[in-house]
Design a protein around this motif. Structure first.
Motif, PDB file in Angstrom:
ATOM      1  N   TRP A 152       0.837  -1.206   0.000  1.00 49.14           N
ATOM      2  CA  TRP A 152       0.000   0.000   0.000  1.00 49.14           C
ATOM      3  C   TRP A 152       0.872   1.257   0.000  1.00 49.14           C
ATOM      4  O   TRP A 152       0.628   2.188  -0.769  1.00 49.14           O
ATOM      5  N   LEU A 153       1.897   1.262   0.844  1.00 46.18           N
ATOM      6  CA  LEU A 153       2.789   2.419   0.908  1.00 46.18           C
ATOM      7  C   LEU A 153       3.561   2.585  -0.394  1.00 46.18           C
ATOM      8  O   LEU A 153       3.757   3.702  -0.874  1.00 46.18           O
ATOM      9  N   GLU A 154       3.965   1.470  -0.969  1.00 50.25           N
ATOM     10  CA  GLU A 154       4.652   1.504  -2.258  1.00 50.25           C
ATOM     11  C   GLU A 154       3.741   2.091  -3.333  1.00 50.25           C
ATOM     12  O   GLU A 154       4.153   2.952  -4.111  1.00 50.25           O
ATOM     13  N   GLU A 155       2.500   1.627  -3.355  1.00 50.07           N
ATOM     14  CA  GLU A 155       1.523   2.109  -4.338  1.00 50.07           C
ATOM     15  C   GLU A 155       1.289   3.611  -4.191  1.00 50.07           C
ATOM     16  O   GLU A 155       1.074   4.314  -5.169  1.00 50.07           O
ATOM     17  N   THR A 172      10.614   6.404  -5.030  1.00 54.11           N
ATOM     18  CA  THR A 172      10.885   5.327  -4.082  1.00 54.11           C
ATOM     19  C   THR A 172      11.323   4.077  -4.823  1.00 54.11           C
ATOM     20  O   THR A 172      10.914   3.843  -5.963  1.00 54.11           O
ATOM     21  N   GLU A 173      12.171   3.312  -4.198  1.00 56.22           N
ATOM     22  CA  GLU A 173      12.643   2.047  -4.748  1.00 56.22           C
ATOM     23  C   GLU A 173      11.478   1.066  -4.785  1.00 56.22           C
ATOM     24  O   GLU A 173      10.803   0.858  -3.780  1.00 56.22           O
ATOM     25  N   ARG A 174      11.240   0.422  -5.911  1.00 57.03           N
ATOM     26  CA  ARG A 174      10.077  -0.449  -6.081  1.00 57.03           C
ATOM     27  C   ARG A 174      10.042  -1.624  -5.110  1.00 57.03           C
ATOM     28  O   ARG A 174       8.985  -2.086  -4.742  1.00 57.03           O
ATOM     29  N   THR A 175      11.176  -2.109  -4.704  1.00 61.03           N
ATOM     30  CA  THR A 175      11.185  -3.301  -3.847  1.00 61.03           C
ATOM     31  C   THR A 175      11.443  -2.993  -2.378  1.00 61.03           C
ATOM     32  O   THR A 175      11.420  -3.896  -1.549  1.00 61.03           O
ATOM     33  N   ALA A 176      11.677  -1.735  -2.043  1.00 55.92           N
ATOM     34  CA  ALA A 176      12.139  -1.393  -0.697  1.00 55.92           C
ATOM     35  C   ALA A 176      11.156  -1.790   0.401  1.00 55.92           C
ATOM     36  O   ALA A 176      11.562  -2.339   1.429  1.00 55.92           O
ATOM     37  N   ASP A 184      11.436 -16.627   1.874  1.00 55.19           N
ATOM     38  CA  ASP A 184      11.286 -17.217   0.552  1.00 55.19           C
ATOM     39  C   ASP A 184      11.208 -16.065  -0.452  1.00 55.19           C
ATOM     40  O   ASP A 184      10.164 -15.467  -0.644  1.00 55.19           O
ATOM     41  N   ARG A 185      12.340 -15.745  -1.050  1.00 58.28           N
ATOM     42  CA  ARG A 185      12.402 -14.606  -1.985  1.00 58.28           C
ATOM     43  C   ARG A 185      11.530 -14.844  -3.217  1.00 58.28           C
ATOM     44  O   ARG A 185      11.003 -13.911  -3.791  1.00 58.28           O
ATOM     45  N   ASP A 186      11.372 -16.111  -3.609  1.00 60.94           N
ATOM     46  CA  ASP A 186      10.489 -16.418  -4.737  1.00 60.94           C
ATOM     47  C   ASP A 186       9.050 -16.053  -4.395  1.00 60.94           C
ATOM     48  O   ASP A 186       8.332 -15.475  -5.217  1.00 60.94           O
ATOM     49  N   ALA A 187       8.614 -16.387  -3.175  1.00 64.29           N
ATOM     50  CA  ALA A 187       7.255 -16.042  -2.753  1.00 64.29           C
ATOM     51  C   ALA A 187       7.092 -14.529  -2.672  1.00 64.29           C
ATOM     52  O   ALA A 187       6.040 -13.997  -3.027  1.00 64.29           O
ATOM     53  N   LEU A 188       8.136 -13.829  -2.236  1.00 59.26           N
ATOM     54  CA  LEU A 188       8.083 -12.364  -2.188  1.00 59.26           C
ATOM     55  C   LEU A 188       7.922 -11.796  -3.598  1.00 59.26           C
ATOM     56  O   LEU A 188       7.100 -10.901  -3.829  1.00 59.26           O
ATOM     57  N   HIS A 189       8.674 -12.350  -4.533  1.00 65.00           N
ATOM     58  CA  HIS A 189       8.547 -11.917  -5.935  1.00 65.00           C
ATOM     59  C   HIS A 189       7.162 -12.266  -6.492  1.00 65.00           C
ATOM     60  O   HIS A 189       6.535 -11.455  -7.171  1.00 65.00           O
TER      61      HIS A 189
END
Length: 154
Positions: A40-43, A123-127, A140-145
């Motif tokens: 939400w904050l990223e959006e 802002t950095e997209r993944t931060a 699990d970085r795959d699940a995060l992606h």
């Protein structure tokens, strides 16, 4: 896009693949409410920094530990027995509703905290997602992606 965190979370969680990714990350120790808040904050274009991440954790941690987790543990503890006992299943459904309401209260608290943070910044997209998930022992970085792709379509 919904402006309040609860509506955003409900909409996002209903998107294909989000629930599965969230549950995978939850099993690794990531707080799903923090993940949804991070999205939400990223959006909204809010800049992620260590101070803001810590403020979010300071709000989420105690509420999650003292309210959400005990309700979830009870619901899960009753799962097998509730499949054979209609009365217990009814109680389990009530506990599930309380768990959801506790998460809604947490999201409301997180929203109030972040409401005054400036929007539409670079802002950095993944931060945010990386930041709220950073403390997970077996991230699990795959699940995060997968969560990012399912939630944002990117």
């Amino acid at each position: 896009m919904s402006s309040d965190l609860w509506s955003f979370s409900v909409f996002t969680y209903s998107r294909r693949g989000v629930e599965r990714a969230c549950l995978q990350l939850q099993s690794a120790g990531v707080n799903v409410c923090l993940l949804l808040c991070g999205l939400w904050l990223e959006e909204r274009g809010v800049t992620c920094n260590k101070q803001r991440l810590q403020l979010l954790r300071d709000v989420a941690g105690p509420w999650d530990a003292d309210v959400v987790q005990p309700l979830r543990a009870l619901r899960l503890q009753w799962k097998a027995a509730a499949s054979e006992d209609a009365g217990l299943n009814d109680l389990r459904e009530q506990v599930k509703s309380l768990e959801m309401e506790a998460e809604r209260h947490l999201l409301s608290r997180l929203e109030r905290l972040a409401q005054s943070w400036p929007q539409c910044e670079e802002t950095e997209r993944t931060a945010w997602l990386e930041g709220v998930a950073a403390d997970a022992a077996n991230l699990d970085r795959d699940a995060l992606h997968q969560l990012r792709v399912a939630a944002t379509g990117t």
